[in-house]
Design a protein around this motif. Sequence first.
Motif, short mmCIF file in Angstrom:
data_model
loop_
_atom_site.label_atom_id
_atom_site.label_comp_id
_atom_site.label_asym_id
_atom_site.label_seq_id
_atom_site.Cartn_x
_atom_site.Cartn_y
_atom_site.Cartn_z
N GLU A 27 14.71 7.59 -60.00
CA GLU A 27 15.13 8.34 -61.19
C GLU A 27 16.64 8.19 -61.42
O GLU A 27 17.09 8.01 -62.55
N ARG A 31 18.46 6.43 -64.66
CA ARG A 31 19.46 7.14 -65.47
C ARG A 31 20.77 6.36 -65.54
O ARG A 31 21.37 6.21 -66.60
N GLU A 41 18.63 10.16 -72.81
CA GLU A 41 17.36 10.75 -72.36
C GLU A 41 16.83 11.74 -73.39
O GLU A 41 17.58 12.46 -74.05
N ARG A 43 13.55 14.70 -73.56
CA ARG A 43 12.45 15.37 -72.86
C ARG A 43 11.65 16.16 -73.88
O ARG A 43 12.21 16.97 -74.62
N TYR A 107 15.40 7.19 -73.88
CA TYR A 107 14.59 6.88 -72.71
C TYR A 107 14.01 8.18 -72.17
O TYR A 107 14.47 9.27 -72.49
N TYR A 108 12.96 8.04 -71.36
CA TYR A 108 12.31 9.22 -70.79
C TYR A 108 11.76 8.89 -69.41
O TYR A 108 11.55 7.73 -69.06
N PHE A 129 8.28 5.87 -66.88
CA PHE A 129 9.57 5.90 -67.55
C PHE A 129 9.49 4.90 -68.67
O PHE A 129 8.66 3.99 -68.63
#
Length: 422
Positions: A27, A31, A41, A43, A107-108, A129
């Motif tokens: 992760e 990032r 990011e 969410r 991005y996620y 991801f």
Amino acid sequence: MAQPKYSTHLGMVDILPDEIRKWQFLENLIREEAHKFNFEEIRTPIMEQTELIVRGLGQLTDIVSKEIFAFSRGDDNYVLRPELTAPVVRAYVENHLDQRGGSQKLYYIGPMFRAERPQKGRQRQFHQFGVEVIGSSDAVSDVEVIAFMIHIYHKIGITNTTLKLNSIGDPDSREAYKDALRTYLKPNYEKLSEISKKRFEKNPLRILDSKEEEDQPLIENAPLITDYLNEESVSHYSRVKEYLTDLGISFEEDPYLVRGMDYYTQTAFELISPDLGAQDALAGGGRYDLLIEEIGGQPTPAVGFAAGIERLFIACEELGIDLGGEKEVDVYIVTLGDHARRWGLKQLPKLREKGVSATMDYMGRSMKAQMKDANRENARYAIIVGENELNEGKFTFRDMKESKEEALSFEEISNLLAEQSA
RNA sequence: GAGCUCGUAGCUCAGUUGGUUAGAGCGCCAGGUUGUGGCCCUGGAGGCCGUGGGUUCAAUUCCCAUCGGGCUCCCCA
């Protein structure tokens, strides 16, 4: 072993402390690298309205027709998100992200849910991801998305992968091709597998990646989508290929590559690994120029990919790549007696304030047991304290790796530790 | 949704051709060292042999079902 009273649901697993380090490592890596690409990011909630997923992915896709966890409460329908492209697009439209100007590079990382039969590389709750670039129709965005995807795997050391590439064209091209395909298949309709017969009317493209034995000869001689792309689609596709070549990213064209969601247009790609067994797709994605409008926004082009985190880990294991590393703590305070114990408890916050990770025994165990525990916790140093040390103000500072120790004041010890962790 | 296969301690696995208290290694706890870990030695805790039912004088062992794991088909991450 006796069966525990409670357990996770089928296909859903706990991620335990011993394996969490590799998750955190990955992760963090995602990032950091996303930041370098200037992706931000996003969410979104774990649950969406059922209608969004049904409309977004397509009523007839496998995901929607049989793999969704859905329930209702009052008048509201909830679905556990099976993927994140449609939710991200929903968030883009709902929050007017287009008003931020330019294209949105998002991005996620997070859990997804599909009610499938679990097997290697397939769980009911799994993690992905991914990246979505919304607002650009330029091939540069397709290629940046693919480059980021490949980049992550290369950073980790997974390099024996194959990038499969195809273009399924714009809607006009695809309709023309579907007609051609039906015309070609019609005389042989009876020879098709049952499942392919079902797909014939609604989504003949999917017949192309059928694995049924009886379909193979027909597929071999079928017309190719590539021959039915209109000028614009051809030009977009060739730019994607050129730019990939510019970046030194090799790919394999696969005219049979058809992705499972209805929203794809133009570019489609998959990253395949030989280390995964039956489920060999590490990641997949493509362009989806119609989805935003389908969901109620302005017509907006977009491209993205999603990657399976568990599958990435499987590939790592096969390749002997260890992402986690050992657990460790800077210092373990070994205490003898109640005074020392209370002293130790008071020093912990001072150490932590200096950026030193510090711990001590919570169970009132013997010194030997505490040393053993310090060893197990992979402590770099131990501070040993009993009545003698308390009286003299000098503590035994032990280097657990070198097995050397000296008597120092707490001041000296904490300065040394602070230096080391700086 | 379908097929194959497996299910004995926390983990990896022996074993019982149906018969008294089911074993090993690792791990865990303690002792050998009255204030010192990683090696070694000793001891201990921990299993109604996945669950339910059947056959039997007797089942962890045989049969059936069920649940769970693994693999495969379908499809995808």
